[in-house]
Design a protein around this motif. Sequence first.
Motif, short mmCIF file in Angstrom:
data_model
loop_
_atom_site.label_atom_id
_atom_site.label_comp_id
_atom_site.label_asym_id
_atom_site.label_seq_id
_atom_site.Cartn_x
_atom_site.Cartn_y
_atom_site.Cartn_z
N PHE A 146 29.91 -50.38 -14.40
CA PHE A 146 29.53 -49.37 -15.39
C PHE A 146 28.63 -48.30 -14.77
N SER A 176 30.43 -46.13 -12.20
CA SER A 176 31.40 -45.24 -12.86
C SER A 176 30.70 -44.13 -13.63
N LYS A 177 29.60 -44.46 -14.27
CA LYS A 177 28.83 -43.46 -15.03
C LYS A 177 28.32 -42.37 -14.09
N ALA A 224 32.96 -37.16 -17.44
CA ALA A 224 32.31 -38.01 -18.44
C ALA A 224 32.41 -37.40 -19.84
N SER A 283 35.27 -40.90 -21.43
CA SER A 283 34.08 -41.34 -22.18
C SER A 283 34.33 -42.67 -22.87
N LEU A 287 34.17 -45.55 -20.39
CA LEU A 287 32.78 -45.87 -20.06
C LEU A 287 32.11 -46.68 -21.16
N HIS A 288 32.31 -46.22 -22.41
CA HIS A 288 31.70 -46.94 -23.53
C HIS A 288 32.29 -48.34 -23.69
N GLN A 331 30.60 -50.58 -21.26
CA GLN A 331 29.22 -50.84 -21.67
C GLN A 331 29.15 -51.87 -22.80
N ALA A 348 36.82 -49.39 -14.25
CA ALA A 348 35.97 -48.66 -13.29
C ALA A 348 36.83 -47.97 -12.23
N ILE A 390 38.46 -44.90 -13.92
CA ILE A 390 37.53 -43.77 -14.09
C ILE A 390 37.38 -42.99 -12.79
#
Length: 584
Positions: free
Chosen positions: A323, A326-327, A341, A347, A350-351, A354, A426, A429
């Motif tokens: 995470f 990747s963020k 992002a 997005s 990513l969420h 998380q 990941a 992304i």
Amino acid sequence: MIANNYFTDDEDLKLFFEHLIDWSSIVKATEGEEFFDHEHYKKTADPRFEMAPSNVQEAIELYRSSLESLGEFFGKEVSQLSQTMDKKHLRYENGKVIFPEETVFVYEKFRETGLMSYSISREAGGLALPATVGAFFVMIMARGDVSFCMTVTLLNLAQIVARFGSKEQIEEFAAKAALGKTLFAMALTEPDFGSDLNNVRTTATKIEDGSYRINGTKRFISQGCGLGPYPSSLLTLARTGKQNGGARGLSVFLVKSSDVTVAGIETKMGIHASPTCEIVYDNSYAELLGEEGLGLTRYTAGMTNFMRLGSAAGGPGGGAGGFYESKKYAEERIQFGKPIAEIPAVSEMLHKIQREVNAMRLLTFETARVVDMYQHHQIRMEKANKEDREIRKEERVKTWGNLASILTPIAKYYCSEEAHKCANLAIQIHGGAGYTEDYDVSRMFRDSRINTIYEGTSQIHVRIATGAIVAGMTADGNFRKYLETIQKEVKEPSSFLLEQWNLLESAIKIFKSIEREETKERVAENLMVLASRYLCGLLYERAILKLKEQEHESLHRWTDDCRAYLIDSTAIAKSCIYRIENAE
């Protein structure tokens, strides 16, 4: 990799520590209401017990400072060598395993921190931290490097010797491991018998001086060779009874790596810095751990439960790494005039990582709490020489122990499977860059795959857990009572959670009605997914209530993540029950 403190700079992990875990009950269950180890130190001044806390707040401060130090070391030392250790690999030459110098260097540096022996008892010179704190340890270590995390986790198998070994064995094997002078390995698997431990063929023969000689071969033995100049102690499952005697003829032995031959190491797709050895026992000297005939039922069960919980904790550990890497990449990578992002599809990925990481954390910490509620009390009873029958009948051991036997395979299964999915996201992304070896996520993806295989494959854990879930969900079943207790805490569950509960009830009813066992086995994983995601959702909603009571600043984001997780889970639950309904 990102270089920062993997505890203090991880907002959600720190939130768990400060706001979501009931430390008071865990500390009292671990140390005893009387804080036995501290009282022992007051009477004896034994330096091994000097760090034993005298009250709840002192224990919490010890845990916090330990995690801060661990987060600093793994975030700024281990993580920065992870890529190098992976690329240099291991070499096998003339019967010896050659490690990259960076691996030996970081091991020796970690020894100096005094944090290595997190699960080993104080009697053996360890830190004797609760399983819940041990879960924090593994999450932080797995984010830094999965291979090195395995080395440290396996070393803490010395807790089995501290629990069941003689005083001499505790000093010779467990106390040396607590100092990092030796490592540990779990030698169970054989070339022809992996998960089928009942049919182990390695033999142990008792000789006149009371020791044993072992003959046979073990395969896929992580850390069986030790590490550089540091040898391993092998907890070896061998047969002392008839070859066809099943579990009753199996015992566990302590064997030094200097008394066996490393016939070779595996070339693997991941965990390149962790040696996976083939070990040959040729009349190897061995010491019996505990009693003959209890190898599989008592000692191996203790080892595998410890490693299952560690494996579960490794899931969100690696997931958190994916995470944050990747963020960072998504916020820096510009496409179409803006950071990727900000692209909705990216997005959402990513969420998703998380919220899945936090669901895994919720399940792992809950499983660790259940283990803490009985295990330390059970060990104190064992050390007081109580009869096995008396220990098994003791209410705390019976209730929480039975629950732990359900939750550990659920947590191991769910966290290992979901972590690999997170690692896959990941890669996505990062796009094409993620498929190269230039970015850490490619290694994280390769390393995450093993977690669904070792310590029992996902399919083995489905087999273990689904039977326990079905039996535990009867009208007065232990698992049902446990879930209903959490349901009372949630009070007003969301419509998504209520729908999942109804789907779970229906799925169990349909599953039980299936006549053919082969058909049940084919669809059992659907029941496992349904049960594990429902439990995670239940724990998520309970966490939201705690954050609401404390008016925590993360409440809004956690509420959104929880809702998205529940929507995902409800959709998945519907597909699972559809498969179960149409199994025949």
